[in-house]
Structures are given as structure tokens and as C-alpha cells.
Scaffold this active site. Structure first.
Site, PDB file in Angstrom:
ATOM      1  CG  HIS A 120      43.319  16.900  27.404  1.00  0.00           C
ATOM      2  ND1 HIS A 120      44.675  17.008  27.507  1.00  0.00           N
ATOM      3  CD2 HIS A 120      42.920  16.141  28.443  1.00  0.00           C
ATOM      4  CE1 HIS A 120      45.092  16.331  28.564  1.00  0.00           C
ATOM      5  NE2 HIS A 120      44.041  15.802  29.158  1.00  0.00           N
ATOM      6  CG  ASP A 152      36.817  13.667  32.922  1.00  0.00           C
ATOM      7  OD1 ASP A 152      37.728  14.493  32.775  1.00  0.00           O
ATOM      8  OD2 ASP A 152      36.843  12.754  33.769  1.00  0.00           O
TER       9      ASP A 152
HETATM   10  C1  SDX Z   1      40.981  16.073  32.749  1.00  0.00           C
HETATM   11  O1  SDX Z   1      45.653  17.646  32.249  1.00  0.00           O
HETATM   12  C2  SDX Z   1      45.206  16.428  32.187  1.00  0.00           C
HETATM   13  O2  SDX Z   1      45.897  15.545  31.745  1.00  0.00           O
HETATM   14  C3  SDX Z   1      43.779  16.302  32.757  1.00  0.00           C
HETATM   15  C4  SDX Z   1      43.183  14.876  32.588  1.00  0.00           C
HETATM   16  C5  SDX Z   1      43.944  13.838  33.431  1.00  0.00           C
HETATM   17  O3  SDX Z   1      43.795  12.648  33.099  1.00  0.00           O
HETATM   18  O4  SDX Z   1      44.554  14.250  34.470  1.00  0.00           O
HETATM   19  O5  SDX Z   1      43.165  14.505  31.239  1.00  0.00           O
HETATM   20  C6  SDX Z   1      41.734  14.858  33.134  1.00  0.00           C
HETATM   21  O6  SDX Z   1      40.990  17.020  33.525  1.00  0.00           O
HETATM   22  C7  SDX Z   1      40.336  16.142  31.397  1.00  0.00           C
HETATM   23  C8  SDX Z   1      39.690  17.553  31.134  1.00  0.00           C
HETATM   24  C9  SDX Z   1      38.354  17.569  31.867  1.00  0.00           C
HETATM   25  N1  SDX Z   1      37.778  18.940  31.815  1.00  0.00           N
HETATM   26  C10 SDX Z   1      36.713  19.229  31.044  1.00  0.00           C
HETATM   27  O7  SDX Z   1      36.189  18.416  30.270  1.00  0.00           O
HETATM   28  C11 SDX Z   1      36.179  20.640  31.232  1.00  0.00           C
HETATM   29  C12 SDX Z   1      35.895  21.278  29.866  1.00  0.00           C
HETATM   30  N2  SDX Z   1      37.156  21.542  29.209  1.00  0.00           N
HETATM   31  C13 SDX Z   1      37.768  22.842  29.328  1.00  0.00           C
HETATM   32  O8  SDX Z   1      37.533  23.482  30.526  1.00  0.00           O
HETATM   33  C14 SDX Z   1      39.184  22.909  28.762  1.00  0.00           C
HETATM   34  O9  SDX Z   1      39.143  22.302  27.548  1.00  0.00           O
HETATM   35  C15 SDX Z   1      40.333  22.337  29.567  1.00  0.00           C
HETATM   36  C16 SDX Z   1      40.365  22.836  30.964  1.00  0.00           C
HETATM   37  C17 SDX Z   1      40.250  20.842  29.589  1.00  0.00           C
HETATM   38  C18 SDX Z   1      41.620  22.727  28.848  1.00  0.00           C
HETATM   39  O10 SDX Z   1      41.757  24.092  29.005  1.00  0.00           O
HETATM   40  P1  SDX Z   1      42.924  24.896  28.256  1.00  0.00           P
HETATM   41  O11 SDX Z   1      43.968  23.997  27.714  1.00  0.00           O
HETATM   42  O12 SDX Z   1      43.364  25.999  29.187  1.00  0.00           O
HETATM   43  O13 SDX Z   1      42.194  25.475  26.995  1.00  0.00           O
HETATM   44  P2  SDX Z   1      41.663  26.927  26.861  1.00  0.00           P
HETATM   45  O14 SDX Z   1      40.770  27.245  28.007  1.00  0.00           O
HETATM   46  O15 SDX Z   1      42.834  27.828  26.594  1.00  0.00           O
HETATM   47  O16 SDX Z   1      40.747  26.804  25.558  1.00  0.00           O
HETATM   48  C19 SDX Z   1      41.273  27.074  24.263  1.00  0.00           C
HETATM   49  C20 SDX Z   1      40.056  27.583  23.481  1.00  0.00           C
HETATM   50  C21 SDX Z   1      39.352  28.748  24.169  1.00  0.00           C
HETATM   51  O17 SDX Z   1      38.691  29.469  23.144  1.00  0.00           O
HETATM   52  P3  SDX Z   1      39.436  30.822  22.575  1.00  0.00           P
HETATM   53  O18 SDX Z   1      39.670  31.740  23.787  1.00  0.00           O
HETATM   54  O19 SDX Z   1      40.729  30.355  21.957  1.00  0.00           O
HETATM   55  O20 SDX Z   1      38.448  31.414  21.584  1.00  0.00           O
HETATM   56  O21 SDX Z   1      39.068  26.524  23.404  1.00  0.00           O
HETATM   57  C22 SDX Z   1      37.885  26.942  24.099  1.00  0.00           C
HETATM   58  C23 SDX Z   1      38.281  28.077  25.003  1.00  0.00           C
HETATM   59  O22 SDX Z   1      37.170  28.941  25.235  1.00  0.00           O
HETATM   60  N3  SDX Z   1      37.436  25.763  24.867  1.00  0.00           N
HETATM   61  C24 SDX Z   1      36.172  25.390  24.984  1.00  0.00           C
HETATM   62  C25 SDX Z   1      36.214  24.206  25.733  1.00  0.00           C
HETATM   63  N4  SDX Z   1      37.472  23.922  26.060  1.00  0.00           N
HETATM   64  C26 SDX Z   1      38.226  24.897  25.527  1.00  0.00           C
HETATM   65  N5  SDX Z   1      35.019  25.935  24.523  1.00  0.00           N
HETATM   66  C27 SDX Z   1      33.884  25.271  24.844  1.00  0.00           C
HETATM   67  N6  SDX Z   1      33.823  24.121  25.552  1.00  0.00           N
HETATM   68  C28 SDX Z   1      34.969  23.570  26.020  1.00  0.00           C
HETATM   69  N7  SDX Z   1      34.927  22.452  26.730  1.00  0.00           N
END
Ligand code: SDX
Length: 427
Positions: free
Chosen positions: A307, A365
Site C-alpha cells: 500500500h 483487497d
Molecule cells: C487499493 O491509495 C489507496 O488508498 C488505495 C486503496 C483505497 O482504499 O483507495 O487502499 C485501495 O488500491 C489497495 C491497493 C490494491 N492494490 C494491490 O493490492 C496491487 C498490488 N500492490 C502493488 O501494486 C503496490 O503495492 C501498490 C500499487 C498498492 C502500491 O504501490 P507503490 O506505493 O507505488 O509501491 P511501489 O510500487 O513503489 O513498491 C515499493 C517496492 C517495490 O520494490 P523495489 O523497487 O523497492 O525493490 O515494493 C515492491 C515494489 O516492487 N512491491 C511489491 C508489491 N507491492 C510493492 N512487490 C511484490 N508484490 C507487491 N504487491
């Protein structure tokens, strides 16, 4: 003494004082509006990780503490003691309703929950295997064509009617999306039922038989909808605010929010979680998928994990996890293999250094889809469920934005990295 930040341009030695604004809780903000005039530069924050786009009094998140407040009330207390309509009123008006206000709001939800009959016919244009979200975004975007007597955003009464129409009609629109996809006749709302009971009735009843709302499903949906109602300036809410800042009509603004919510990185994650659990298929396969999620060369991510704001457990996920156990126990589906995979996947990921180091925990989710599945809602309707609940938050935030005295069109700038000026070649 005024609280300010002074920044200095090391190239020119020029400095500028930037005033700091404090909220009621949470980090203060630096007002950078004079930056370009003073130092000739923009700020750069792709993804708006540390950028406050507005001032708001609706919802507050503390990502480190894992705290979520709706108008100051902790979401866990609202999920335990309140109802979705009371929470909707709270988010829109800032205070919990008195009994009279609650009764009036409930009446309005019943008064506005039918669709114009010609709007029902609009659905027939969608292919039978259209994704319900594709139908919902189209139908909600078309509402201004059917209800143009509540589109004047400068008229408070119009804004109120549009707000009530949107919240009241979303379950009817959503149920009709489902019925269209399964080829069954649409079911009209029944105002003797609760808001979520009516949704279940319109989705699952058929003209040939009596339908009794399952109280287990009704209570679970009530709680899930409360948890999904609002969440500060997330991607879809920011989209609604940006669309609203251009003075687009409220129906178009909410349709833009639905479109943004659909992405699997946002509200589409609940559907993506179930598809992921199906793809994993067995507990034995989990390590392979955790490895994939950690592999930078593999686009696969653990859906339902991580998140932008919560760097501790999402408080909603904790409540939904408990509700998942309760509902599956009561419905006798704890032997659902996908539930077993979800529990094991969470356990293994939370012990894995990659996820620990990046503070990746289950989000709202991760478990919600398992509850929807247990009460008979198909996977492609999961994000539609999210959209019904979040319409309350979008409407509350839109009403707050449109009432801002200094409300202006949102228009971010950029860091330009393209070609410099060049002339058209002589031909
Ligand atoms: C919702 O914003 C809100 O409030 C949203 C929400 C709401 O109520 O409106 O809470 C609802 O959208 C919840 C999130 C649902 N999405 C998912 O579950 C999809 C999977 N999650 C990711 O796509 C991600 O965690 C996000 C999109 C939720 C957050 O993305 P960020 O903040 O841009 O984080 P990032 O991509 O910069 O990740 C930081 C690191 C990265 O690794 P490094 O480059 O630092 O090595 O964490 C890794 C990412 O690769 N990472 C993950 C991951 N999420 C982040 N690696 C594997 N699996 C994951 N799910």
C-alpha cells in the site's frame, strides 16, 4: 513566530521562505505556491508520494500506526457499531445523523434508487460478455443524459440531489450490470429492505420465487462497505476531484472515479487477488509465486499486498480477515481451498525478508474477494462492489471540493525531457 521553510538555490544563492501550514493531525505541509515566481522552478513528485493535493476534513490515515478515521471516528468502531447509511451521512455531512436525519436519509435512498426505464434499455447495447465494470462506467457516465435537472454544480440543491441520486442508484445500477451479464431480468429495488439487503435482492432474486436476504451476507456486506467507503486522496478520489475541478457534472466525475478504480493496482485488486489465488492453485505452489513476486524481471506482483500509505497492517484488512473467518465459518466454507491458500500465502509472505523490508502487508483487497465469493458474488463483480461503497467517499470529497471558496481547476506542470525547439525541414 511564523513556521516556514527557507530554501536556497545553490546555483544562484537566491532564497525563498515557504510558509508551513498545520492540519488538525498529521504532517504539516509546505505551501510551495510562490516557488516558481521566486526561484523559477517546479517541484517534482511523480505518483504524488509526498504531495498534499488539497485540504480535507473527511478522512485521515496514519500509515505508520495503521489508523483510519472517518470524520475523526476510527473505522474499526464504525464497522463494529454503525451502518453503511449512517457512515455515508457522516462522510457527507461531517457528523453522525440524529434518528430523524437518519430516517430522512434512508427515505431519500429509497426515493432515488430506481432508474429511469429508458436507462434500463441502455444496458441492452452492451455485449452479453461485457465486464460489469465496463457497463457500470458507461451507465454512470450517461446519468447526466437522464437526470439533467441536477447537474448545475453552482446550485447547492442540484448538488445535493445529484449526491443522493448517485449513492441511491449505485446498487440498482450494479445489480443490473450483473443481471445483464447473466441474461436474467432486472429486479426493481424493494424499499422494505436495507441498502445492502436491497442490493442482494436485486442481484439474486428472480421473478419466479420469493427471495429472502441472508442476514450473514447482509451483515458482512454492511461491514465491508463501511470499510471501503472512503480513503483520503487515493487514485480514484483524486481523479474525481480533478474532474470536478473542471466543473464537469457530478455524474461524469463519479464515472471518472469508477474508471480509475478499475485498475488492478487500485480497486481492481480484489478481482486480481481471486484470479491470483486460482492461478496459484495449491499451497504447494505458493513458494514459486512468492519467488515470482520478488523477481524484478517478472511483472507479477502479489495482488492484495502493499500500500502506498500503510507501512503497517491496513486496519481494514485486519477487520476483513476476521469477517472472512466468521462468514466462511457460518456458511460452512472454511474448506474453500482458496481461503487455505490465502492464509498460507499471507503467513509465508509476512515471514519473507523481501516483504518485511518493503513493509508489504495485506491490504483491504486481500480478503474481501473471499467473502464476496462465499456469499455468491462472481469475481468480475468484486470491483463493482468496491465502486458502490466508494461512491459515498467520492461524493463526500467532491462536495467538499466544489464548496471550496478558492476552488480552481487542477493543472499539474511537468519536467520536460523531449526535443528542444527545431524547425520544420525544407521540403
Ligand atoms: C487499493 O491509495 C489507496 O488508498 C488505495 C486503496 C483505497 O482504499 O483507495 O487502499 C485501495 O488500491 C489497495 C491497493 C490494491 N492494490 C494491490 O493490492 C496491487 C498490488 N500492490 C502493488 O501494486 C503496490 O503495492 C501498490 C500499487 C498498492 C502500491 O504501490 P507503490 O506505493 O507505488 O509501491 P511501489 O510500487 O513503489 O513498491 C515499493 C517496492 C517495490 O520494490 P523495489 O523497487 O523497492 O525493490 O515494493 C515492491 C515494489 O516492487 N512491491 C511489491 C508489491 N507491492 C510493492 N512487490 C511484490 N508484490 C507487491 N504487491
Amino acid at each position: 513566530m511564523e513556521h516556514k521553510f527557507t530554501i536556497t538555490d545553490s546555483a544562484t544563492g537566491k532564497s525563498v521562505d515557504l510558509p508551513v501550514q498545520e492540519g488538525s493531525i498529521g504532517p504539516p505541509v509546505i505551501d510551495i505556491s510562490s516557488l516558481y515566481k521566486s526561484l523559477g522552478c517546479f517541484t517534482f513528485d511523480p505518483g504524488f508520494q509526498v504531495t498534499a493535493s488539497c485540504r480535507s476534513a473527511v478522512t485521515y490515515i496514519d500509515g505508520e500506526k495503521g489508523e483510519l478515521l472517518y470524520r475523526g471516528y476510527p473505522v474499526e468502531q464504525l464497522a463494529e457499531h454503525s451502518t453503511f447509511l449512517r457512515v455515508a451521512y457522516l462522510l457527507m455531512h461531517g457528523e453522525l445523523p440524529t434518528q430523524d436525519q437518519h430516517d430522512e436519509f434512508t427515505h431519500l435512498m429509497g426515493y432515488h434508487n430506481m432508474m429511469k426505464e429508458s436507462l434500463n434499455r441502455f444496458y441492452t447495447g452492451f455485449y452479453h460478455d461485457a465486464h460489469p465494470m465496463a457497463i457500470m462506467v458507461g451507465v454512470v457516465g450517461s446519468l447526466s443524459a437522464f437526470y439533467h435537472d441536477s447537474t448545475d454544480i453552482h446550485n447547492l440543491r442540484h448538488r445535493e440531489i445529484a449526491a443522493h441520486r448517485l449513492i441511491a442508484k449505485m446498487p440498482t445500477i450494479a445489480a443490473a450490470c450483473y443481471k445483464h451479464c447473466i441474461g436474467e431480468p432486472f429486479v426493481y429495488p424493494k424499499n422494505s429492505l436495507s441498502y445492502v439487503g436491497n442490493l442482494l435482492h436485486m442481484m439474486f432474486s428472480v421473478p419466479t420465487e420469493e427471495y429472502v436476504v441472508d442476514p450473514i451476507a447482509e451483515q458482512a456486506l454492511e461491514r465491508i462497505f463501511i470499510l471501503h467507503a472512503d480513503h483520503e486522496q487515493n487514485a480514484s478520489t483524486s481523479t474525481v476531484r480533478l474532474a470536478g475541478s473542471s466543473q464537469a457534472n457530478p455524474f461524469a466525475c463519479i464515472a471518472s472515479g469508477i474508471a480509475a478504480l478499475w485498475g488492478p493496482a487500485h480497486g481492481g485488486a480484489n478481482e486480481a487477488v481471486l484470479n491470483m489465488l486460482e492461478e496459484i492453485g495449491s499451497v504447494e505452489n505458493i513458494p514459486k509465486f512468492i519467488t515470482k513476486a520478488k523477481d524484478k524481471d517478472d511483472p507479477f506482483r502479489l495482488m492484495g499486498f502493499g500500500h502506498r500509505v500503510y507501512k503497517n497492517y491496513d486496519p481494514r484488512a485486519k477487520i476483513i480477515r476476521e469477517t472472512c473467518h466468521e462468514v466462511l465459518d457460518k456458511l460452512g466454507s472454511t474448506n474453500d481451498p482458496l481461503f487455505e491458500i490465502a492464509l498460507k500465502l499471507e503467513e509465508m509472505a509476512l515471514k519473507d525478508d523481501y516483504f518485511i523490508a518493503r513493509k508489504l502487508y495485506p491490504n483491504v483487497d486481500f480478503y474481501s474477494g473471499l467473502i464476496y465469493r462465499a456469499i455468491g458474488i462472481p469475481t468480475n463483480m468484486f470491483t463493482v462492489m468496491f465502486a458502490i461503497a466508494r461512491t459515498v467517499g467520492w461524493v463526500a470529497q467532491w462536495m467538499e471540493m466544489i464548496a471550496e471558496p478558492d476552488q480552481r481547476i487542477g493543472r499539474p506542470r511537468q519536467l520536460y525531457v523531449g526535443a528542444t525547439r527545431r524547425d520544420y525541414p525544407p521540403y
